[in-house]
Design an enzyme around this catalytic site. Structure first.
Site, PDB file in Angstrom:
ATOM      1  N   ASP A   1       0.640   3.603   2.368  1.00 35.75           N
ATOM      2  CA  ASP A   1       0.432   4.215   3.671  1.00 35.75           C
ATOM      3  C   ASP A   1      -0.689   5.246   3.511  1.00 35.75           C
ATOM      4  O   ASP A   1      -1.655   4.976   2.797  1.00 35.75           O
ATOM      5  CB  ASP A   1       1.727   4.801   4.224  1.00 35.75           C
ATOM      6  CG  ASP A   1       1.702   4.916   5.748  1.00 35.75           C
ATOM      7  OD1 ASP A   1       1.251   3.964   6.401  1.00 35.75           O
ATOM      8  OD2 ASP A   1       2.141   5.952   6.277  1.00 35.75           O
TER       9      ASP A   1
ATOM     10  N   ASP B   1       0.848  -1.198   0.000  1.00 37.44           N
ATOM     11  CA  ASP B   1       0.000   0.000   0.000  1.00 37.44           C
ATOM     12  C   ASP B   1       0.884   1.250   0.000  1.00 37.44           C
ATOM     13  O   ASP B   1       2.102   1.177   0.081  1.00 37.44           O
ATOM     14  CB  ASP B   1      -0.902   0.005   1.249  1.00 37.44           C
ATOM     15  CG  ASP B   1      -0.079  -0.066   2.532  1.00 37.44           C
ATOM     16  OD1 ASP B   1       0.317   0.995   3.029  1.00 37.44           O
ATOM     17  OD2 ASP B   1       0.175  -1.189   3.022  1.00 37.44           O
TER      18      ASP B   1
END
Length: 284
Positions: free
Chosen positions: A210, A208
Site C-alpha cells: 500500500d 504491495d
C-alpha cells in the site's frame, strides 16, 4: 459444483476436462464473462469459473457485475465459492507475495449494489462472520501444505472503493484500526454469496505495501508483477482445496436466509419475487 472467481492476474480457468462455456442471463445483467465449466483434473468435482474483472480486465472494482456473477453460480447449482484477490499489506510482517486467508471484512465502499433484495422486499441477514470458516480452513491448510509461500491465516481485509489506491493518510488510518490487508473487491461479493446461501472464502495474494511505508509508493506495475508471481501458488491452493473438500457442507451457510425475510410474502411485488426466486424458494 464449486465456483471459482479469479481476481487480478487470474483470467484462465483451472486445469479442467470436459470443458464447456455457458452464457447466462440473470435479472441483474450478465456475468463478467461466460462461465467456464469443467471437471477438475483427476477428480469428479465440477468447477465453474468466472474471471472477476472479465477476460480482458475491462471491469473496474466499482462497475463489476457482482450480483450477476453470484446469481449465475447459484442457478448452476454451485454451493461453495472460492475467490482470489490481489491485495496490499498494512502490516510489516505481511510481505508482498504472502498468501492470506482472512476471516474478517471491513467495508469502506460507497457506490455498489450490496443486496439482491429491495424493491418491496426487506431481508435482514447476519454477517458477523463474513467468510465460511469451513472453506477458509481448507484454503489455509492447502496454502501451508501445497506452496512455499508465507501464509497468514485470519486477519481483516478492508475493502475500499477504488479504482484509485489509498492516500497515505487513509493507509495510516487503516493500520491504526488494526486492519491487515487492503483490496477493492471482497465487498459486496461476500455479502451476496451469503444471501445466496453459498459458502464463500478467499485466498488473497499480497502484491504491495500500500502506501503507508515511507519508502513505498504502490504502482500498477508492482501489483501486476507480484500478482503474476502469486498466480501459480493461488491455483495450487484452490486445486488442493477442491480435492480435499467433503461432498456435504457442515457449516451454516446453506441456511443463511432462514428467519431473515421481514416482509410478508403477500406484500412482496411479483416482479421482485420472480427475480429472487432461486434464492428464496425454500422460504416462501
Amino acid at each position: 459444483m464449486i465456483g471459482f472467481i479469479g481476481g487480478s492476474g487470474i483470467y484462465e480457468a483451472l486445469p479442467l476436462t470436459d470443458v464447456r462455456e455457458r452464457e447466462i442471463e440473470t435479472p441483474f445483467g450478465e456475468p463478467s464473462a461466460p462461465v467456464t465449466i469443467g471437471t477438475y483434473e483427476g477428480t469428479e468435482t465440477e468447477v465453474a469459473f468466472i474471471p472477476r474483472h472479465g477476460r480482458h480486465h475491462q471491469y473496474s472494482p466499482t462497475d463489476l457485475p457482482y450480483r450477476a456473477n453470484i446469481y449465475a453460480f447459484k442457478t448452476l447449482g454451485v454451493e461453495r465459492v472460492i475467490a482470489s484477490n490481489a491485495v496490499g499489506s498494512l502490516r510489516k510482517e505481511i510481505e508482498p507475495r504472502t498468501l492470506v486467508v482472512p476471516d474478517q471484512l471491513f467495508d469502506r465502499t460507497r457506490h455498489r449494489e450490496y443486496s439482491f433484495f429491495g424493491e418491496g422486499m426487506v431481508v435482514h441477514q447476519g454477517f458477523a462472520e463474513p467468510f465460511c470458516p469451513e472453506l477458509s480452513k481448507e484454503l489455509q491448510n492447502a496454502a501451508v501444505t501445497e506452496t512455499d509461500a508465507s501464509v497468514k491465516g485470519g486477519g481483516t481485509y478492508v475493502t475500499i472503493e477504488g479504482p484509485q489506491f489509498s492516500t497515505r493518510a487513509e493507509s495510516e488510518f487503516y493500520r491504526e484500526q488494526g486492519f491487515d490487508i487492503i483490496g477493492m473487491t471482497a465487498i459486496p461479493e461476500a455479502k451476496l454469496a451469503r444471501e445466496a446461501e453459498l459458502c464463500y472464502a478467499t485466498v488473497a495474494g499480497v502484491t504491495d505495501w500500500d502506501v503507508w511505508k515511507t519508502d513505498s509508493q504502490v504502482s500498477l506495475e508492482e501489483v501486476l508483477e507480484n500478482a503474476s508471481h502469486n498466480e501459480a501458488a493461488i491455483q495450487d491452493v484452490v486445486g488442493a482445496a477442491i480435492e480435499s473438500l467433503s461432498e456435504t457442507r457442515s457449516c451454516e451457510c446453506g441456511s443463511a436466509l432462514e428467519g431473515t425475510i421481514n416482509t410478508d410474502p403477500e406484500h412482496i411485488p411479483e416482479s421482485t419475487l420472480e427475480s429472487v426466486e432461486p434464492l428464496v424458494e425454500d422460504y416462501l
